[in-house]
Design an enzyme around this catalytic site. Structure first.
Site, PDB file in Angstrom:
ATOM      1  N   LYS A  11     -10.284   2.422  10.890  1.00 21.70           N
ATOM      2  CA  LYS A  11     -10.380   2.150   9.453  1.00 21.70           C
ATOM      3  C   LYS A  11     -10.158   0.650   9.245  1.00 21.70           C
ATOM      4  CE  LYS A  11      -8.777   3.691   4.926  1.00 21.70           C
ATOM      5  NZ  LYS A  11      -8.496   2.354   4.377  1.00 21.70           N
TER       6      LYS A  11
ATOM      7  N   ASP B 110       0.828  -1.202   0.000  1.00 22.29           N
ATOM      8  CA  ASP B 110       0.000   0.000   0.000  1.00 22.29           C
ATOM      9  C   ASP B 110       0.862   1.252   0.000  1.00 22.29           C
ATOM     10  OD1 ASP B 110      -2.162  -1.639   0.083  1.00 22.29           O
ATOM     11  OD2 ASP B 110      -2.713  -1.219   2.164  1.00 22.29           O
ATOM     12  N   ASN B 111       1.994   1.210   0.701  1.00 20.24           N
ATOM     13  CA  ASN B 111       2.852   2.393   0.788  1.00 20.24           C
ATOM     14  C   ASN B 111       3.437   2.763  -0.569  1.00 20.24           C
ATOM     15  OD1 ASN B 111       2.541   2.630   3.604  1.00 20.24           O
ATOM     16  ND2 ASN B 111       4.027   1.008   3.915  1.00 20.24           N
ATOM     17  N   VAL B 112       3.856   1.760  -1.331  1.00 18.66           N
ATOM     18  CA  VAL B 112       4.389   2.030  -2.669  1.00 18.66           C
ATOM     19  C   VAL B 112       3.299   2.635  -3.551  1.00 18.66           C
ATOM     20  CG1 VAL B 112       5.308   0.962  -4.766  1.00 18.66           C
ATOM     21  CG2 VAL B 112       6.169   0.251  -2.529  1.00 18.66           C
ATOM     22  N   TYR B 113       2.093   2.044  -3.506  1.00 22.12           N
ATOM     23  CA  TYR B 113       0.979   2.585  -4.291  1.00 22.12           C
ATOM     24  C   TYR B 113       0.688   4.029  -3.881  1.00 22.12           C
ATOM     25  CZ  TYR B 113      -3.621   3.210  -6.349  1.00 22.12           C
ATOM     26  OH  TYR B 113      -4.683   3.704  -7.079  1.00 22.12           O
ATOM     27  N   ASP B 114       0.590   4.268  -2.573  1.00 22.32           N
ATOM     28  CA  ASP B 114       0.267   5.615  -2.086  1.00 22.32           C
ATOM     29  C   ASP B 114       1.305   6.637  -2.525  1.00 22.32           C
ATOM     30  OD1 ASP B 114      -2.042   4.736  -0.855  1.00 22.32           O
ATOM     31  OD2 ASP B 114      -1.089   4.431   1.097  1.00 22.32           O
TER      32      ASP B 114
ATOM     33  N   CYS C 270      11.418 -29.028 -15.780  1.00 23.20           N
ATOM     34  CA  CYS C 270      12.068 -28.644 -14.523  1.00 23.20           C
ATOM     35  C   CYS C 270      11.320 -29.287 -13.348  1.00 23.20           C
ATOM     36  CB  CYS C 270      12.063 -27.123 -14.380  1.00 23.20           C
ATOM     37  SG  CYS C 270      12.609 -26.520 -12.773  1.00 23.20           S
TER      38      CYS C 270
ATOM     39  N   SER D 164     -15.039   7.075  -2.560  1.00 23.96           N
ATOM     40  CA  SER D 164     -13.808   6.693  -1.884  1.00 23.96           C
ATOM     41  C   SER D 164     -13.594   7.651  -0.711  1.00 23.96           C
ATOM     42  CB  SER D 164     -12.646   6.750  -2.878  1.00 23.96           C
ATOM     43  OG  SER D 164     -11.472   6.266  -2.304  1.00 23.96           O
TER      44      SER D 164
END
EC number: 6.5.1.2
Length: 674
Positions: free
Chosen positions: A123, A42-46, A435, A91
Site C-alpha cells: 500500500k 493517521d491512527n488518531v483519525y482511524d 515579538c 476508496s
C-alpha cells in the site's frame, strides 16, 4: 475511543456523538486532503472514524449521505478543471490486525463458496491518480477528488518521469495508480522549504499531494514525484483475466509497476508477506503504510462489485505504528509566525523507523496535560505518518519519585508578554505584534518563494538584520541600503547587489503574493490568489465587509473574519501605508480566468453516453467542459442535454422518459463546427 460500546448508547446520545465525530473528522479531512497539512496522525483519525462507523452500525437511521463513512476522498480544488470519472475512483476498506484480515478472508470465501487467490501488493503512501491514453498518447491525468469528480492535473503529470507520454502500443485505455514522493526527494524538499523560510511538509503523502496540485507545472517538475500503476480499467478489452496479469500487461506497455506484488492462495502466505514488509519497510526508498489484498480473478471482482464507497473485493491491512522507548530531558517552547507557542520534547537519541530521533513535537499544552507528560519521564515514541516523531504514551511505572508536572509557560519565551487563548482554540498564543521571534518568522515567510520571492533572504540573514536593528517589520526591507547589508557577516559586494536586486524586483509582484506574505491567519497561497483576483487590489480587500469576503467562492466566514480582524489593526494599516510609500505593488496583475463564449452547451448540465466514431469520451468531456458545460455521469431532471452515441443503453431510455433533449453524433459535430 467511545466511552462505552456503541450498542449501549441511547439514540439521543448516539446522535450527539455522531454529530461531534462527523464535525471533527470533516475538519481533519479538510486539513489532510485539501490543505495537505494534517494536524493529527493517521491512527488518531482511524480511531475516530471507527467510532463513527460503530455508532452508525448500531443506529443505521443516523447514516446520512454526507457522513465521512459514506464519502470518498478529497474536497475538489477549484483551481483545477473538473474531470468526471466514467468509472468512480472508490476508496478502500481497511483492517488493523491480522485477525480482522482473516475474518475478512473467511467472509469472502463464504460469499463465493470456494477458496480465493489474492494478489498481494504494497500500500503505497501517496495520492490516487488516473491516466487516460488515446492511441497510445497520454491525454489526461486526474486526481481522485471525491471519487466521481477529480481535478485535471495533466500538465503536472507530464513532468513526472515515470509516467509514459507514449505507450509501447497505440492503445486507448485508462489506468490508475499512486503518485508518491520518494523518501530522498521528501528530505530534499523539506530541507529546501526550511532554507527558504517555507513550512516543511508533514509527510511524503502530503508533499506528493501538494506537489501534484501546483498551479505552476515547473514547481511540480522540481519535486521529483514518482508513480506506481496498479489498476487497468476495463481489462476485458485486452483479454486480461487476473490482477497479476494486468500488472504484467501494464508493465509491458511502459508503466512503472511495483515489483513486490505476488499471488497468495492462503492466509499463511499472506502472513509471511506482511511480516516481511513490516520488517523491511524502512529500507524501501518510498513510504508504505500497509498491505493490499485484491481478489486476483477479475471476473470474480466484477461479480462481487462495490458498496457505495469501497470495492468488496479488496481490503487494506494497515501497519501498526512502530514504537521506541526513550527519556525526556527537557521541554522547550518556541514561538511561530502567528504567535502560536509550541512545546517540543528533547530526549535521549533513539532509532525509530530507520532514523535517529532526539526531539518530538508535543503539539500544545493540552496534550502535555492529557497525557501527563513530565520532564524525566520514560515514554514510547512513534512516527506519525511514518515521518513526524510523537509521544504515544508515558510509561508511568518508570517515572522517578516526586517528578513534578511539566511547567506550562504563562509568558512568551521570546518577548515575555502574557500568553492567551484566542476564542476556543487549544493553542497558547503571544499576541505582541513586535515579538522578536514572531517578527523573524514573519520576515522569513514574507521573503519565501511562494510569497514575495526575495531570493537570498533566509532565516539566518533575517536573524542578522534583526540583531543589528536594521529591520523591525517587512516594510523596513524596502529601505535597506548597500551600507546596511555590508554590516552583515560574510556579505560582500555580489551578495549585497543580489539581495538588493531581489528586494527591488519584489515590488512588482502581483498583490496575491503580498497578501500571502503578510501572514494573515488562515490565508494560504490559494486563498490569497482568489481574493486578489476577486477584489482586484489590496484597497478593495481592506475595505470590504466580512459578509462580502465570506461570499467569495471557496473563502467562507472563517477566512473572512480573520481578514477583517487583521486589517482593523492600526499597526497593520500603518504597515500597508509604508509598503505603498515604498512603491510595492498593491494591484492584481496575474492571469484572469478565460470567459467562455456563448456555445450550445454553455451553462448546461450534459450527460454523454454510448460510443462515438470521432471522439473518445474523455476527450469529448474535456471539449464540452471547455465550452462551458457541466458534464455529469447520470441522467436526472436537472440534465439539460444528453449526447448519445451508438449503443447508448439505459441513459438514453431514461432521458426519453424525462423528456431531456437528445443530440446524436452528427448533430454534435454540426454544433461544434458553428
Amino acid at each position: 475511543m467511545l466511552a462505552k460500546p456503541a450498542a449501549q448508547f441511547t439514540l439521543e446520545e448516539a446522535q450527539a456523538e455522531v454529530e461531534k465525530l462527523r464535525k471533527q473528522l470533516n475538519q481533519w479531512r479538510l486539513e489532510y486532503y485539501t490543505k495537505d497539512a494534517p494536524t493529527v496522525t493517521d491512527n488518531v483519525y482511524d480511531d475516530h472514524y471507527r467510532d463513527l462507523q460503530a455508532l452508525e452500525e448500531a443506529y443505521p437511521k443516523l447514516v446520512t449521505p454526507d457522513s465521512p463513512t459514506q464519502e470518498v476522498g478529497d474536497v475538489i480544488n477549484s483551481d483545477f478543471a473538473k474531470v468526471q470519472h466514467p468509472i468512480p475512483m472508490l476508496s478502500m476498506g481497511d483492517v488493523f490486525s491480522f485477525e480482522e484480515l482473516s475474518e475478512w478472508d473467511a467472509r469472502m470465501q463464504s460469499n463465493v463458496g470456494h477458496p480465493v487467490d489474492y494478489n498481494v501488493e504494497l500500500k503505497i503512501d501517496g495520492l490516487a491518480l488516473s491516466l487516460i491514453y488515446e492511441n497510445g498518447k497520454l491525454v489526461q491525468g486526474s486526481t481522485r477528488g471525491d471519487g466521481n469528480v477529480g481535478e485535471d492535473v495533466t500538465r503536472n503529470v507530464l513532468t513526472i518521469a515515470s509516467v509514459p507520454k507514449q505507450l509501447k502500443q497505440p492503445l486507448s485505455l485508462e489506468v490508475r495508480g499512486e503518485c508518491y514522493m520518494p523518501k530522498a526527494a521528501f528530505a530534499k524538499l523539506n530541507a529546501r522549504q526550511e532554507t527558504e523560510g517555507g513550512t516543511p511538509f508533514a509527510n511524503p503523502r502530503n508533499a506528493a499531494a501538494g506537489s501534484l496540485r501546483q498551479l505552476d507545472a515547473k514547481v511540480t517538475a522540481a519535486r521529483e514525484l514518482d508513480t506506481f500503476i496498479y489498476t487497468l480499467i476495463e481489462p476485458e478489452q485486452f483479454n486480461v483475466t487476473t490482477q497479476h496479469e494486468a500488472i504484467a500487461f501494464m508493465q509491458a506497455l511502459g508503466f512503472t509497476t511495483n515489483p513486490s506484488s505476488e499471488v497468495a492462495g492462503d492466509m499463511q502466505a499472506i502472513d509471511t508477506y506482511i511480516k516481511k514488509y513490516t520488517t523491511d519497510r524502512d529500507a524501501l526508498p518510498y513510504g508504505i503504510d500497509g498491505i493490499v489484498l485484491k481478489v486476483n480473478d477479475l471476473a470474480l471482482q466484477a461479480q462481487l462489485g462495490n458498496t457505495v464507497k469501497v470495492p468488496r473485493w479488496e481490503i487494506a491491512y494497515k501497519f501498526p505504528p512502530e514504537e521506541a522507548e526513550t527519556v525526556i530531558h527537557d521541554i522547550v517552547w518556541t514561538v511561530g509566525r502567528t504567535g502560536v507557542v509550541t512545546p517540543t520534547a528533547v530526549m535521549d537519541p533513539v532509532q525509530l523507523a530507520g532514523t535517529t530521533v532526539a526531539r518530538a513535537t508535543l503539539h500544545n499544552a493540552d496534550m502535555i496535560r492529557d497525557k501527563d507528560i513530565r520532564i524525566g519521564d520514560t515514554v514510547m515514541l512513534h512516527k506519525a505518518g511514518d515521518i513526524i516523531p510523537e509521544v504515544s504514551r508515558v510509561l508511568v511505572a518508570k517515572r522517578p519519585v516526586d517528578t513534578p508536572p511539566a511547567p506550562i509557560p504563562e509568558a512568551c519565551p521570546s518577548c515575555g508578554q502574557k500568553l492567551v487563548h484566542l476564542d476556543d482554540e487549544v493553542a497558547l498564543r503571544c499576541i505582541n505584534p513586535m515579538c522578536p521571534a514572531q517578527v523573524q518568522e514573519q520576515l522569513t515567510h514574507f521573503a519565501s518563494r511562494n510569497a514575495m520571492n526575495i531570493d537570498g533572504l533566509g532565516p539566518k540573514i533575517v536573524a542578522q538584520l534583526q540583531a543589528k536593528h536594521l529591520v523591525k517589520d517587512v516594510a523596513d526591507l524596502y529601505h535597506l541600503t548597500a551600507a546596511d547589508l555590508a554590516k552583515l557577516d560574510k556579505f560582500k559586494e555580489k551578495s549585497i547587489n543580489n539581495l538588493l536586486s531581489a528586494i527591488n524586483n519584489s515590488r512588482q509582484n502581483s498583490v496575491e503574493r503580498l497578501i500571502f506574505g503578510l501572514g494573515i491567519r488562515h490565508v494560504g497561497g490559494k486563498a490569497a490568489r482568489i481574493l486578489a483576483e476577486h477584489f482586484g487590489d489590496l484597497d478593495h480587500l481592506m475595505t470590504a465587509s466580512q459578509e462580502a469576503i465570506a461570499d467569495v467562492p471557496n473563502i467562507g466566514p472563517t477566512i473572512a473574519e480573520a481578514i477583517v480582524t487583521y486589517f482593523k489593526a492600526a499597526t497593520v494599516q500603518k504597515l500597508i501605508t509604508q509598503l505603498r510609500e515604498a512603491d510595492v505593488n498593491l494591484r492584481y496583475t496575474g492571469p484572469t480566468k478565460p470567459v467562455v463564449k456563448d456555445s450550445f452547451v454553455a451553462g448546461k448540465t450534459v450527460v454523454i453516453t454510448g460510443k462515438f466514431a470521432e471522439f473518445s469520451r474523455p476527450a469529448l468531456t474535456k471539449q464540452l467542459e471547455g465550452l462551458g458545460a457541466k458534464v455529469t455521469g447520470s441522467v436526472s431532471k436537472k440534465t439539460d442535454l444528453l449526447i448519445a452515441g451508438d449503443a447508448a443503453g439505459s441513459k438514453l431510455a431514461k432521458a426519453q422518459s424525462l423528456n431531456v433533449p437528445i443530440m446524436n453524433e452528427t448533430e454534435l459535430l454540426a454544433n461544434l463546427k458553428d
